[in-house]
Design a protein around this motif. Structure first.
Motif, short mmCIF file in Angstrom:
data_model
loop_
_atom_site.label_atom_id
_atom_site.label_comp_id
_atom_site.label_asym_id
_atom_site.label_seq_id
_atom_site.Cartn_x
_atom_site.Cartn_y
_atom_site.Cartn_z
N TYR A 38 -12.23 59.87 68.83
CA TYR A 38 -13.00 59.29 67.72
C TYR A 38 -13.50 57.88 68.02
O TYR A 38 -13.96 57.18 67.13
N THR A 39 -13.42 57.48 69.27
CA THR A 39 -13.82 56.12 69.62
C THR A 39 -15.29 55.87 69.30
O THR A 39 -15.67 54.77 68.91
N TRP A 40 -16.13 56.90 69.47
CA TRP A 40 -17.56 56.74 69.13
C TRP A 40 -17.74 56.31 67.68
O TRP A 40 -18.64 55.53 67.35
N LEU A 41 -16.84 56.80 66.81
CA LEU A 41 -16.94 56.49 65.39
C LEU A 41 -16.62 55.02 65.12
O LEU A 41 -17.31 54.35 64.34
N VAL A 42 -15.58 54.50 65.78
CA VAL A 42 -15.21 53.10 65.55
C VAL A 42 -16.18 52.15 66.26
O VAL A 42 -16.30 50.99 65.85
N VAL A 43 -16.87 52.63 67.30
CA VAL A 43 -17.93 51.81 67.89
C VAL A 43 -19.03 51.59 66.85
O VAL A 43 -19.53 50.47 66.66
N LEU A 44 -19.40 52.66 66.15
CA LEU A 44 -20.43 52.55 65.11
C LEU A 44 -19.97 51.66 63.96
O LEU A 44 -20.72 50.79 63.49
N SER A 45 -18.74 51.89 63.50
CA SER A 45 -18.25 51.09 62.37
C SER A 45 -18.05 49.64 62.75
O SER A 45 -18.33 48.72 61.95
N GLY A 46 -17.60 49.38 63.98
CA GLY A 46 -17.44 48.00 64.44
C GLY A 46 -18.77 47.29 64.55
O GLY A 46 -18.89 46.11 64.19
N LEU A 47 -19.80 48.01 65.03
CA LEU A 47 -21.14 47.43 65.13
C LEU A 47 -21.68 47.11 63.74
O LEU A 47 -22.24 46.02 63.51
N ALA A 48 -21.51 48.04 62.80
CA ALA A 48 -21.99 47.82 61.43
C ALA A 48 -21.28 46.64 60.77
O ALA A 48 -21.91 45.82 60.08
N ALA A 49 -19.97 46.53 61.00
CA ALA A 49 -19.20 45.44 60.39
C ALA A 49 -19.54 44.09 61.00
O ALA A 49 -19.34 43.04 60.35
N SER A 50 -20.04 44.07 62.23
CA SER A 50 -20.33 42.80 62.90
C SER A 50 -21.67 42.20 62.48
O SER A 50 -21.87 40.99 62.60
N ILE A 51 -22.57 43.01 61.97
CA ILE A 51 -23.91 42.52 61.62
C ILE A 51 -23.87 41.45 60.53
O ILE A 51 -24.56 40.42 60.65
N PRO A 52 -23.09 41.61 59.43
CA PRO A 52 -23.03 40.53 58.44
C PRO A 52 -22.56 39.19 59.02
O PRO A 52 -23.11 38.13 58.66
N LEU A 53 -21.57 39.22 59.92
CA LEU A 53 -21.12 37.98 60.53
C LEU A 53 -22.19 37.39 61.44
O LEU A 53 -22.39 36.18 61.49
N ALA A 54 -22.92 38.25 62.14
CA ALA A 54 -24.02 37.77 62.99
C ALA A 54 -25.08 37.09 62.13
O ALA A 54 -25.65 36.05 62.53
N LEU A 55 -25.35 37.63 60.96
CA LEU A 55 -26.32 37.01 60.05
C LEU A 55 -25.84 35.65 59.56
O LEU A 55 -26.64 34.74 59.34
N VAL A 56 -24.53 35.52 59.39
CA VAL A 56 -23.97 34.21 59.01
C VAL A 56 -24.20 33.19 60.12
O VAL A 56 -24.57 32.04 59.86
N TYR A 57 -23.98 33.59 61.38
CA TYR A 57 -24.20 32.67 62.50
C TYR A 57 -25.66 32.21 62.53
O TYR A 57 -25.93 31.02 62.75
N VAL A 58 -26.57 33.14 62.31
CA VAL A 58 -27.99 32.79 62.31
C VAL A 58 -28.33 31.87 61.13
O VAL A 58 -29.08 30.90 61.28
N ALA A 59 -27.75 32.17 59.95
CA ALA A 59 -28.01 31.34 58.78
C ALA A 59 -27.49 29.91 58.99
O ALA A 59 -28.14 28.94 58.58
N LEU A 60 -26.35 29.79 59.65
CA LEU A 60 -25.80 28.47 59.93
C LEU A 60 -26.71 27.70 60.89
O LEU A 60 -26.96 26.50 60.71
#
Length: 360
Positions: A38-60
């Protein structure tokens, strides 16, 4: 005062982020131990969860245009607390560079040069990274464009060459992963491959079109994440649950390629591309470290720091872990929590800046 005269384009930033993410492909091997097919599934979920934090870095970065992470900390936290916060970040960047260099030494020693001392491998690899860092961000960004395109091409080619060896039954049963393992796997994938792009807060001031930073970062994350996903799906479809006990499932799956006894033994090519991706990640962390120290110490240039910091990174890579098993255990148990502190801190920084209504 600018510490770096070089300027990179938004497209180069995109490829640099993608190559940086691809440099963490070994993390998938750690996650396989927990999530198996099921590693493919957590790759997708990890990528999705990282996008909000990436947006915070850009906003800063947008709130403080032209400022790097050390300068932002100084504005937000004041002259005293900011030095502590920035010093901790610099230590984090340096330790991640050393951690990645450890894996470079282990991979080369295990698969290519078993008789060569690990310290010699780490020193030689660090010298290449030091040369790149000393030559500036433009050199690293330009090479990343070429390297990322080659990596993606090879991943796709090996995927299609292994289609005949793939078994969809290796993904069965679907969605039988426990909630605990799913959360742990997502946490590892989010913090180690994806959200470590927090180091790019040191590089954003050198992008010539800052308004396009958001698009470049998100696209870079997606390119890097999707390439890791394709790699993971290929390995699982070919190897099944056996991939959970392998040091590098990518190498083991590519070893099976045999096209009319002409195209075969491609694992050396995969090792080379893996090292190239790690080179990008180590160099970016290395670069962020020397830039941060130069800014914190009010130096006019970071170049005189390249060799001393390189020696520290090499020392960390040699002394931190005695074996590959120890480093794997750290990456699974301690690493995600250690990195999450630094990856989540920009959220607090942005909130404090908004509450205090700080000027740009």
């Amino acid at each position: 005062m600018r510490l770096e005269k070089g300027i990179i384009s938004s497209s180069q930033l995109m490829f640099l982020v993608a190559g940086y993410v691809q440099g963490s492909v070994m993390v998938v091997a750690f996650t396989n131990i927990i999530t198996k097919q099921y590693t493919w599934l957590v790759v997708l979920s990890g990528l999705a969860a990282s996008i909000p934090l990436a947006l915070v870095y850009v906003a800063l970065a947008r709130k403080f245009p032209g400022k790097d992470l050390v300068q932002i900390n100084h504005i937000v936290y004041g002259p005293y607390l900011s030095k502590l916060v920035s010093a901790l970040y610099i230590g984090f960047f340096c330790s991640v560079a050393g951690f990645m260099l450890t894996y470079v030494g282990d991979i080369i020693k295990y698969y290519m040069m078993p008789e060569t001392p690990k310290f010699a491998i780490c020193i030689l690899f660090a010298c290449i990274c030091a040369w790149t860092v000393r030559n500036g961000i433009e050199v690293l960004a330009r090479t990343s464009v070429i390297f990322v395109m080659i990596i993606i091409f090879v991943i796709l080619i090996t995927f299609f060459l292994l289609l005949k060896d793939m078994e969809l039954t290796n993904f069965l049963p679907f969605f039988d992963l426990s909630l605990k393992d799913f959360i742990q796997g997502t946490h590892i994938m989010m913090t180690l491959p994806f959200c470590e792009i927090v180091v790019f807060l040191m590089l954003f001031p050198y992008v010539n079109k800052g308004v396009e930073t958001k698009k470049s970062v998100i696209l870079g994350l997606l390119i890097g994440g999707i390439s890791i996903l394709i790699d993971t799906v290929r390995n699982t479809a070919v190897l099944g649950v056996v991939s959970a006990i392998m040091i590098s499932p990518s190498l083991e799956s590519v070893r099976l390629i045999d096209l009319a006894e002409i195209i075969t033994r491609l694992e050396m090519l995969v090792i080379t591309l893996l090292l190239i991706a790690m080179f990008i990640k180590v160099s970016v962390m290395y670069y962020g470290t020397v830039l941060g120290i130069a800014r914190l110490c009010n130096l006019r240039s970071y170049r005189q720091l390249v060799l001393p910091i390189g020696s520290i990174i090499v020392s960390l890579s040699i002394m931190t872990f005695d074996s590959l098993a120890q480093s794997n255990d750290f990456a699974i148990r301690t690493g995600p929590f250690f990195t999450l502190v630094f990856e989540f801190s920009p959220v607090i920084t942005l909130l404090v800046a908004k509450i205090r209504k700080l000027p740009k």
